[in-house]
Write a protein that holds these residues in place. Structure first.
Motif, mmCIF file in Angstrom:
data_model
loop_
_atom_site.group_PDB
_atom_site.id
_atom_site.type_symbol
_atom_site.label_atom_id
_atom_site.label_comp_id
_atom_site.label_asym_id
_atom_site.label_seq_id
_atom_site.Cartn_x
_atom_site.Cartn_y
_atom_site.Cartn_z
ATOM 1 N N THR A 159 0.718 -1.223 0.124
ATOM 2 C CA THR A 159 -0.003 -0.293 0.025
ATOM 3 C C THR A 159 0.947 1.090 0.070
ATOM 4 O O THR A 159 0.806 2.146 -0.792
ATOM 5 N N LEU A 172 -7.314 2.496 -1.111
ATOM 6 C CA LEU A 172 -7.541 1.309 -1.007
ATOM 7 C C LEU A 172 -9.186 1.418 -1.008
ATOM 8 O O LEU A 172 -9.753 2.292 -0.327
ATOM 9 N N VAL A 175 -9.156 -4.735 1.521
ATOM 10 C CA VAL A 175 -8.126 -5.669 1.667
ATOM 11 C C VAL A 175 -8.625 -6.962 1.859
ATOM 12 O O VAL A 175 -9.645 -7.258 2.545
ATOM 13 N N PHE A 192 -5.209 0.357 7.885
ATOM 14 C CA PHE A 192 -5.628 0.227 6.576
ATOM 15 C C PHE A 192 -6.627 1.192 6.254
ATOM 16 O O PHE A 192 -7.219 1.553 5.056
ATOM 17 N N LEU A 205 -5.183 -6.653 -2.668
ATOM 18 C CA LEU A 205 -5.597 -5.211 -2.409
ATOM 19 C C LEU A 205 -6.533 -4.640 -3.364
ATOM 20 O O LEU A 205 -6.133 -4.884 -4.603
#
Length: 346
Positions: A159, A172, A175, A192, A205
């Motif tokens: 990431t 993102l 995940v 995250f 991802l």
């Protein structure tokens, strides 16, 4: 009918670059830990061989650290915390290729083409469905399912790397992890910015597909071409990570556990069924031949270990004993019980 012993010498161990090990040492030190002391603790009951002369490491040595890390360090989220402080430094040709790429799409194409310079155990793929892209970052090990601490660390590292390539614009959308949901997930949410999905088919991802076309400010087409040629040379030199050996390894992971058909293995390796068939034919082989070579070695190993015959058959990918017996007679000219007696007598 063949009485030949399985050619164990042809099963060259997969290797990985020392890049991740260096990043890991740096991250341990960043957390105030002593990397040397921790690795001594991990390996205290193992006899270590000499370091490889080419600087590469045995792929299947990696689980030892990740399986023991949380207990040794006393942190159930050590993978997340290592990934949090780990810096995505460019320490090899693959890293510099990503930096010189024209956009994120070319960067990921470069990574996928040369992923086995980083590790022979990678089975990474990029899948685009509508407005969403999915980068699969699976790492396979013989005898182990997905390693929670390693994959959580890698997911954060990737990431960061994708954010670096996109000048901080990477975002993102999800995940996915193969391992089960841990008892505590607050650190996952914090790091995250979302709650991952657990118990999935792949480690992956998810992000907006539009980012693939995002131009890179560090793009350098001429340098990218030079680096690509250099990476091709490096990849060609890694005999242990070539297609045949990676297929043997994948079959070793999946036999008795998952579908080992041409289509299933091709999908895992990023090929269509026909493309994998052609690639194997170019090397004078086919899936059946490779699968049987893996089955032969596994059968002998399990017979030597004294396993029950039904367990041997199942671990070799046979659901019933009769087809296993027929195959074994074809390989060695005798039933497995007689072969086991010969091994004992020897």
């Amino acid at each position: 009918m063949s009485n030949a012993e399985p050619d164990a010498a042809s099963f060259v161990p997969l290797t990985h670059s020392a890049t991740l090990r260096r990043l890991l040492y740096e991250a341990l030190a960043e957390l105030g830990l002593d990397p040397g002391k921790i690795y001594l603790g991990v390996n205290q009951h193992r006899r270590l061989g000499p370091p490889p002369v080419d600087g590469r490491l045995r792929h299947d040595d990696a689980p030892q650290f990740w399986l023991a890390a949380d207990t040794l360090i006393g942190d159930p989220d050590i993978g997340l915390h290592l990934g949090e402080v780990m810096k995505p430094r460019l320490l090899d040709v693959v890293g510099y290729l990503l930096l010189a790429s024209r956009d994120l799409g070319e960067a990921l194409a470069s990574f996928l083409r040369f992923q086995h310079i980083l590790s022979g155990g990678f089975v990474a793929q990029l899948q685009v469905t509508g407005a969403q892209a999915r980068l699969v970052i699976d790492l396979n090990y013989l005898g182990f399912s997905s390693l929670r601490q390693q994959m959580e660390c890698l997911a954060l590292l990737f990431t960061k790397l994708l954010g670096f390539i996109t000048d901080g614009e990477f975002r993102l959308e999800g995940v996915q992890f193969r391992h089960g949901r841990p008892a505590r997930v607050s650190e996952h949410q914090r790091l995250f910015g979302l709650l991952p999905a657990f118990g999935c088919e792949h480690d992956a991802l998810l992000f907006p597909a539009a980012l693939l076309k995002r131009p890179s400010r560090t793009a350098n087409p001429e340098l990218h071409q030079v680096l690509w040629q250099h990476a091709e040379t490096q990849l060609d030199a890694l005999v242990g990570n070539d297609l045949l050996n990676r297929l043997r390894y994948l079959l070793g992971v999946r036999l008795g556990q998952a579908d080992c058909s041409l289509e299933a293995c091709a999908a895992e390796l990023g090929f269509s069924g026909g493309a994998l068939q052609r690639a194997l034919a170019e090397q004078g082989s086919n899936l059946r031949r490779v699968r049987e070579s893996v089955q032969q070695v596994r059968a002998v190993e399990l017979l030597q270990d004294g396993k029950a015959m039904r367990e041997v058959a199942r671990a070799c990918g046979f659901s019933e004993l009769s087809p296993f017996y027929r195959a074994f007679r074809r390989w060695y000219g005798m039933p497995p019980e007689a072969y086991r007696e010969r091994l004992r007598a020897g």
